[in-house]
Scaffold this active site. Structure first.
Site, PDB file in Angstrom:
ATOM      1  N   HIS A 152       0.469  12.059  -5.910  1.00 48.29           N
ATOM      2  CA  HIS A 152      -0.150  12.164  -4.584  1.00 48.29           C
ATOM      3  C   HIS A 152       0.871  11.933  -3.479  1.00 48.29           C
ATOM      4  O   HIS A 152       0.987  12.730  -2.542  1.00 48.29           O
ATOM      5  CB  HIS A 152      -1.294  11.154  -4.456  1.00 48.29           C
ATOM      6  N   HIS A 155       0.851  -1.188   0.000  1.00 50.10           N
ATOM      7  CA  HIS A 155       0.000   0.000   0.000  1.00 50.10           C
ATOM      8  C   HIS A 155       0.888   1.240   0.000  1.00 50.10           C
ATOM      9  O   HIS A 155       1.743   1.417   0.866  1.00 50.10           O
ATOM     10  CB  HIS A 155      -0.928   0.010   1.207  1.00 50.10           C
ATOM     11  N   TYR A 210      -9.528  10.976   4.285  1.00 52.17           N
ATOM     12  CA  TYR A 210      -9.636  10.862   2.832  1.00 52.17           C
ATOM     13  C   TYR A 210     -10.920  11.510   2.319  1.00 52.17           C
ATOM     14  O   TYR A 210     -10.942  12.067   1.223  1.00 52.17           O
ATOM     15  CB  TYR A 210      -9.557   9.391   2.417  1.00 52.17           C
ATOM     16  N   GLU A 261      -3.574  14.549   3.050  1.00 46.40           N
ATOM     17  CA  GLU A 261      -4.010  13.782   1.880  1.00 46.40           C
ATOM     18  C   GLU A 261      -4.386  14.717   0.726  1.00 46.40           C
ATOM     19  O   GLU A 261      -4.169  14.392  -0.445  1.00 46.40           O
ATOM     20  CB  GLU A 261      -5.204  12.906   2.248  1.00 46.40           C
ATOM     21  N   HIS A 275       2.846  14.372   0.034  1.00 48.99           N
ATOM     22  CA  HIS A 275       3.136  14.207   1.462  1.00 48.99           C
ATOM     23  C   HIS A 275       4.566  14.632   1.762  1.00 48.99           C
ATOM     24  O   HIS A 275       4.832  15.338   2.743  1.00 48.99           O
ATOM     25  CB  HIS A 275       2.954  12.747   1.870  1.00 48.99           C
TER      26      HIS A 275
END
Length: 610
Positions: A379, A349, A518, A407, A383
């Site tokens: 994405h 993940h 999320y 996020e 972070h």
């Protein structure tokens, strides 16, 4: 209760000694009230200790995530237990200063200190280690699960690859059910115990349960946060209803009413995603007919142009550099994991890591050459950019304004990364499709972005119910499907077995990662995007706006990122957008042309989800 008895015994012993040496009980003075200086000293000590512990845990967790075995699981559980004990101890001690007049910075740090933990353990001896052991087992169970299919041993990656493109409803049913057979039924007892342990710790910190602890971390009372998320959902629910109605009709046309009825819930395994949280993989089934179409297949374009995992990540890094953010450090490229190793089990993940609070930034993922992973790379690096932007903040401020912000930063970049103008600038497409292609583009985007919203909401609604006791263990799975039906309007492809634990078949449940972040991110990203386009002076349809190479917007964006968690999230939001509240009208603005088109397509249809 045991700890209270021990404390009472200790006090009695102290009093006995005092009397024995001739000190009158009346002469014992009460402890002096804590002072602001003591509060500042306490915070300084806590930040130093937690920073050291956090770096240690990050290194241990990295090894376990990239090399799953009994020894690394043991090390992770040990490190997590130590970290939990430390954080719980400091969180409880922070309560001493609840009524002390301190400066605003110290007050915010005290507040944040009590919200550091996702799963706090109680002070009962052994509780932290037991909780850590369970967490390690749950993550390992999920990450090492494999399913036998047609003579092959398939990982979750393999199952998703097939599910993405299979149009055989018997096969999708087999794969969908197969993952839920191997990944999660064995988790139930551990999960029940985890809930008990986490609730014990949360109550010691003064919260009704762990769900209340999670909801209280958004600069507002826990009940107000729950109402806020419901209100935001109702802003976008009408758009979701239109999309659901349209997709259901197309699936019924494709498979026939015996497989997918024209009314009622949609069969979850037909939507091209293991959890039906995003539906973009079935665009070929639902695409508008008679028009120009999208004009390109991004996955095919990536393959045809020789992209591999490394090139995808470099492209994402270059996007951030184009708006003025610094590149990933050299160690990022040598210490990250970009593809699945074939010699060991790993947690595939995708996640982004800040190991030392400075420049040891990494990504852990199993990237493949697909449009999905092109988005994911943009994405995840978001972070990293956020982590580095706030690295000069004090330890307790080194985080997103709230977890949804973290996020949303990457989602905002990913949204830009899919715009045709950007793809043309990269040379992935030769021409930007004409205006007639906007509806196909918006539909493809809505299949992921709009379809995700109810799923983003329901995962933690289920956990809030579990932590509060409203959802009992014998009803874990039924309650999950009640929420899926209510919010997503979906149904499983067949009856679920008595031992099913379908929530655990989602990584974030097995890994105990709060999920409301999320849902929030899916709203914030469009607020960020709309604000960026306004700052860039964009006048056309929002979906055609790209800020690639716009360093003016990037500088304003950096202002928000550098704040970290030093200010309440409404202040951070206003720094970039000028808006002080979460607002889903940015989504309805973005998808306005599609909303009108869906109205026309759905004329004459019954558009209820149930």
């Amino acid at each position: 209760m045991q700890s209270r008895c021990l404390a009472a015994a200790a006090v009695a012993a102290v009093l006995a000694v005092s009397l024995a040496i001739g000190t009158s009980a009346k002469s014992v003075r009460p402890a002096a009230a804590p002072t602001a200086a003591e509060a500042r000293a306490f915070i300084a000590r806590a930040e130093a200790d937690l920073a050291r512990q956090g770096e240690y845990e990050a290194h241990v967790a990295w090894v376990q995530n990239t090399y799953i075995m009994d020894d690394t699981n043991w090390l992770t559980a040990r490190a997590n237990a130590e970290g939990t004990d430390m954080t719980v101890r400091y969180a409880k001690e922070a309560a001493r200063f609840d009524h002390v007049q301190v400066d605003p910075v110290t007050r915010r740090k005290l507040y944040l200190l009590t919200h550091q933990l996702v799963l706090p353990a109680s002070s009962r001896p052994g509780a932290s280690q037991e909780l850590a052991d369970i967490r390690a087992r749950l993550t390992a169970d999920y990450s090492t699960a494999k399913f036998e299919y047609k003579g092959k041993t398939l990982t979750l990656d393999d199952l998703e690859d097939i599910l993405r493109t299979s149009r055989d409803p018997n096969e999708t049913k087999t794969l969908w059910e197969g993952w839920r057979t191997v990944s999660s039924p064995q988790m139930v007892k551990d999960y029940q115990r985890l809930v008990v342990l986490a609730n014990e710790g949360s109550r010691e910190l003064g919260f009704a349960d762990t769900g209340a602890l999670w909801r209280s971390g958004y600069d507002m009372p826990a009940d107000d946060f729950a109402k806020k998320t419901d209100a935001v959902w109702h802003q976008v629910e009408p758009l979701y209803n239109k999309l659901h109605c349209y997709v259901r009709a197309k699936l019924s046309e494709k498979y026939g009413p015996a497989v997918q009825p024209a009314t009622g819930p949609i069969r979850a395994d037909l939507l091209g995603n293991m959890w039906a949280q995003e539906w973009g993989n079935i665009y070929d089934i639902v695409a508008p007919t008679g028009g120009p179409g999208l004009g390109y297949d991004l996955t095919k374009q990536l393959v045809d142009h020789g992209y591999d995992a490394m090139k995808i990540v470099h492209t994402a890094d270059n996007w951030y550099q184009s708006i003025g953010l610094p590149p990933e450090p050299p160690t990022f490229w040598t210490r990250s994991m970009f593809t699945r190793p074939r010699d060991r089990d790993v947690v595939c993940h995708a996640s982004a890591w800040d190991v030392d609070g400075k420049n040891d930034l990494r990504v852990k993922a199993c990237f493949t050459v697909t449009a999905d992973d092109f988005y994911t790379a943009h994405h995840e690096l978001g972070h990293n950019m956020y982590q580095r932007a706030y690295q000069n903040q004090p330890y307790l401020f080194r985080d997103g304004a709230n977890d949804g912000f973290h996020e949303a930063i990457g989602d905002f970049a990913g949204l830009n990364a899919l715009t045709p103008d950007y793809l043309k600038q990269l040379g992935l497409i030769d021409t930007v499709p004409p205006a007639e292609a906007d509806i196909p583009y918006l539909l493809r985007m809505a299949l992921d972005k709009v379809a995700f919203l109810p799923f983003g909401l329901l995962v933690d609604k289920w956990r809030w119910g579990v932590f509060s006791g409203k959802i009992t263990p014998e009803h874990y799975n039924d309650a999950w499907w009640d929420l899926v039906k209510e919010y997503q309007g979906l149904t499983p492809p067949g009856p679920r077995p008595a031992n099913a634990f379908d929530p655990g078949a989602k990584f974030h449940v097995a890994n105990n990662t709060p999920y409301m972040r999320y849902f929030l991110a899916a709203i914030y990203e469009f607020q960020f995007y709309r604000a960026a386009c306004r700052q860039a002076g964009w006048k056309g349809p929002l979906n055609r706006c790209s800020i690639y190479n716009n360093k003016t917007v990037g500088a304003k964006f950096q202002e928000m990122l550098r704040l970290g968690q030093s200010k309440p999230w409404p202040e951070a939001l206003a720094t970039f957008t000028g808006e002080h509240d979460i607002d889903a009208t940015a989504i309805t603005d973005y998808f306005a042309p599609l909303s009108g088109w869906l109205d026309k397509q759905n004329q004459g249809r019954v558009c209820t989800r149930s």
